[in-house]
Design a protein around this motif. Structure first.
Motif, mmCIF file in Angstrom:
data_model
loop_
_atom_site.group_PDB
_atom_site.id
_atom_site.type_symbol
_atom_site.label_atom_id
_atom_site.label_comp_id
_atom_site.label_asym_id
_atom_site.label_seq_id
_atom_site.Cartn_x
_atom_site.Cartn_y
_atom_site.Cartn_z
ATOM 1 N N THR A 17 1.278 -35.174 62.620
ATOM 2 C CA THR A 17 0.670 -34.808 61.346
ATOM 3 C C THR A 17 1.296 -35.557 60.177
ATOM 4 O O THR A 17 0.610 -35.903 59.220
ATOM 5 C CB THR A 17 0.795 -33.291 61.134
ATOM 6 N N GLN B 27 -5.171 -31.173 56.154
ATOM 7 C CA GLN B 27 -4.298 -31.587 57.251
ATOM 8 C C GLN B 27 -3.684 -30.375 57.927
ATOM 9 O O GLN B 27 -3.510 -30.337 59.137
ATOM 10 C CB GLN B 27 -3.181 -32.519 56.763
ATOM 11 N N ASN C 32 -6.200 -29.069 60.211
ATOM 12 C CA ASN C 32 -6.234 -29.871 61.435
ATOM 13 C C ASN C 32 -5.049 -29.541 62.329
ATOM 14 O O ASN C 32 -5.182 -29.451 63.544
ATOM 15 C CB ASN C 32 -6.191 -31.365 61.103
ATOM 16 N N ASN D 33 -5.091 -28.458 66.011
ATOM 17 C CA ASN D 33 -4.412 -29.294 67.005
ATOM 18 C C ASN D 33 -3.363 -28.531 67.798
ATOM 19 O O ASN D 33 -3.036 -28.908 68.919
ATOM 20 C CB ASN D 33 -3.745 -30.488 66.333
#
Lengths: 270, 237, 233
Positions: B113, B166, B169, B173
């Motif tokens: 990340t 992010q 995400n 993830n």
């Protein structure tokens, strides 16, 4: 946002509805017409199902049984690699016709799929560092590695309530984690553990535990919608026992000259 | 008739509900710890990427390219299984005493990340007119100090929406951490599938939780965009 | 001095990493990864365009449900989308669906939803006056989209498309979890068998993905530069 949520509910209920409208087609005539049967097997589990490094072909005890059943049906056998976690869904969704993948017969699983007569019987044991474990008690507060969706996972959790059970995708992965000291011991069926140990470079450092925590009869998994196929599988298994094929296969993989010498203390019976 | 009946109560009460709850907590812990670490790492990489000192800039560039262009799942496997050969034994022993699955997942998620965060921060910084840096340098600030006091505070304000994205995400993830045995939400849903064969119910519940997390974060971003960045309803300049 | 790495494990298993068990079994390895990615890219370009256009459709009964579905999919981890596909696809077709197809469908739908957002942004970047002008010359709404707006918008979208495809290539690695024998699964199988070369195997695997993805990332950057240059002219 409000609207989005309403449609989200509508969409989800559509999905729910769709999932009930499953239909089935595969039966023995269909398999014969197609000329092939899809069998779910393990692909990195010596000596049940593994890829030979030189020929890049799958082989093993389970695969020999799959081929016999294919021969009986007169169709080609297509092998498909499955994991302990995805095998039963794959069978129920009819992505595979049969499962011959070191699967223990349990009442919970028998609610979902049909099992053949047991074609192999094993005991659940542990691989531990040499001399580190005398009895089950020595394992109780340790990290134990096993495989997702296996009976070993359930048995271990029941017998070792204080242990931390970590489930990997497959047994060799669990063994790797053990070699790297990420878990203290790994547990599953003796036959599988012996197979893993026999292939390991570091086998001197490890040993099988002397005690076991359960008996594990393996069955061939067949979809409930296909009782006819189950009959043929059972028939094949009994014939193999009668004509000595079953014993021969056992000796081939587990005989005294093999890398995983075990004693055949069972017979295939109804 | 197949035994499949849709019965959500299985996963709303008892043992399986507990598993899902544990999974949710692990997912949240995993994502929030990695988020904080990835932010600081990403910030440093972004600054390194923009210095005039060439080796440092190149290092940052390579770092970005490498971590952005390899799959997270491969990185997870690498940190979990590959680190054994690379790290010295005492460190391995130390890590293995604790929950190394979780640590490896945090490391992998952080590195992965941070590369994306660094790019977001960098574009936030480049959006600040160059003259500001020149002005602060000429008024006697060093490069790092003018970054710290003048440029970053402005840049961060504008990078917050992409950063929160992010984070979103990252949360999604984190589901991949199941492959190395971290007991997060997807792992638990899968456990329920294989133990109770209640796949539909388990995935339904897990999906619902993920969607709730995502939507609440999205609402937060929208709110921030409207209230903080453009309080008068004007578009971004 | 002895190196800590021994890359002979890669050369010994190189063929298996490239093509899996083929020709004695199904095609796998890197070849399958590329095939999965290629088919999904093609499908998601069309899927993304269609979803994007439906999202901005002026008919609320079309646009709202599509927007809802797109947002739901974008809120889910890809892994969950893949698991759902295992439920949904067989119920639609009524029969067996191979894993490869399931994963391709999941990847295509997932990526389409992200691409639809790029399409929406790309269309929004074209001044509204152009649509109005083309409609007033007698074109229908869809004709003006097709001949006037999309060709210009697409040019702006291409770099973001390519970025999305890089993600897609990386995402094919999730096939491992559902037993698709693409390169990650093959690598894991070799790792399971050899047991002591994990670092080498995963470094090599990362390297392979890196090369493929880096080519596309560079392509996207180059496109971004060359396309913006054309716009200035």
């Amino acid at each position: 946002m409000k609207l989005n949520r309403r449609f989200f509910l509508v969409a989800l209920s559509t999905l729910t509805f769709l999932s009930f409208t499953k239909q089935s087609y595969a039966d023995v005539t269909e398999i014969k017409k197609k000329g092939s049967i899809i069998v779910g097997v393990k692909d990195s589990l010596y000596p049940f199902g593994f890829v030979d490094e030189k020929t890049r072909r799958l082989q093993g005890y389970d695969i020999d049984f799959a081929n016999e059943i294919g021969k009986k049906l007169g169709v080609k056998v297509e092998l498909k690699a499955v994991t302990s976690a995805n095998r039963i869904p794959l069978l129920s969704e009819e992505n595979v016709d049969l499962l011959i993948c070191t699967m223990t017969i349990t009442p919970e699983r028998a609610k979902e799929i049909n099992f053949s007569y047991p074609y192999f019987i094993s005991k659940q044991k542990f691989i531990v560092k040499k001399g580190s474990v005398k009895s089950l008690k020595d394992l109780d507060d340790k990290k134990i590695g096993t495989t997702k969706g296996s009976t070993s996972e359930k048995n271990a959790a029941a017998k070792l309530p204080n242990a931390k059970i970590i489930s990997y995708d497959d047994y060799p992965q669990a063994y790797l984690a053990m070699q790297q000291e990420k878990v203290f011991a790994i547990t599953t069926d003796e036959s599988i553990l012996a197979g893993i140990l026999s292939r390991s470079i570091k086998k001197k450092d490890f040993e099988l535990s002397s005690f076991d925590i359960s008996k594990e009869p393996y069955g061939v998994g067949v979809n409930k919608k296909n009782p006819e196929l189950l009959k043929i599988v059972n028939q094949t298994l009994l014939e193999m026992e009668k004509n000595g094929k079953a014993n021969e296969t056992f000796t081939k993989w587990f005989g005294p000259k093999s890398q995983v010498p075990l004693v055949r203390d069972f017979k295939i019976v109804p | 008739m197949s035994a499949t009946q849709f019965d959500l109560s299985v996963v709303l009460h008892g043992k399986y509900a507990e598993w899902l709850y544990e999974g949710l907590i692990t997912t949240l812990q995993l994502s929030s710890i990695s988020c904080v670490l990835a932010f600081f790492l990403g910030l440093n990489i972004a600054i390194m990427r923009m210095t005039s000192f060439t080796p440092v800039r190149w290092f940052a560039q390579c770092y970005l390219e490498f971590f952005r262009n390899t799959p997270l799942i491969v990185q997870l496997f690498f940190w979990y299984f590959g680190s054994y050969q690379i790290l010295p034994k005492p460190i391995n022993d130390f890590l293995n005493q604790y929950n190394f699955e979780f640590v490896a997942a945090v490391i992998a998620l952080t590195f992965y990340t941070s590369a994306f965060i660094a790019e977001d921060i960098r574009s936030g910084i480049t959006a600040i007119p160059k003259e500001q840096m020149e002005a602060s340098r000429s008024s006697g600030f060093s490069y790092l100090r003018s970054m710290h006091y003048i440029i970053l505070p402005q840049a961060v304000r504008h990078t917050i929406p992409p950063l929160i994205n992010q984070f979103l995400n990252l949360t999604k993830n984190s589901s991949m951490a199941m492959v190395i045995g971290v007991g997060e939400l997807t792992y638990q849903a899968r456990q329920i599938e294989s133990q109770a064969f209640k796949s539909f119910e388990a995935f339904f519940a897990a999906t619902f939780i993920y969607i709730c997390i995502s939507f609440s974060i999205t609402i937060l971003v929208t709110w921030y965009d409207k209230k903080v960045l453009n309080p008068l309803g004007k578009g971004t300049p | 001095m002895e190196s800590i790495f021994d890359f002979s494990v890669i050369s010994d298993n190189f063929l298996q990493l490239l093509i899996g068990r083929y020709p004695h079994g199904p095609l796998g390895g890197l070849a399958l990864t590329l095939i999965l990615a290629f088919i999904s890219v093609i499908l998601s370009i069309f899927g993304g365009l269609i979803l994007g256009l439906l999202c901005i459709s002026r008919n609320k009964f079309i646009s709202l449900p599509i927007i809802a579905i797109v947002n739901i999919v974008r809120a889910m981890p890809l892994l969950m989308v893949i698991f759902w596909m295992f439920f949904i696809l067989p119920s639609i077709t009524g029969g067996k669906i191979p894993e490869n197809t399931t994963v391709i469908c999941a990847l295509s739908i997932f990526t389409s939803c992200y691409i639809s957002q790029i399409v929406i942004a790309g269309i929004a970047s074209i001044p509204r006056g152009q649509t109005e002008a083309s409609i007033s010359t007698g074109l229908t709404y869809w004709q003006s989209m097709r001949y006037i707006i999309l060709p210009q918008g697409l040019r702006n979208m291409i770099p973001s498309f390519v970025n999305q495809f890089v993600s897609l290539i990386k995402d094919t690695s999730l096939g491992y979890i559902v037993g698709v024998s693409e390169i990650t699964q093959v690598a894991m199988q070799i790792n399971n068998r050899t047991q002591i070369h994990s670092a080498e195997i995963f470094i090599f695997l990362a390297f392979i993905y890196f090369i493929i993805c880096f080519i596309f990332t560079s392509l996207s950057r180059w496109l971004e530069k060359s396309l913006s240059w054309k716009k200035v002219i």
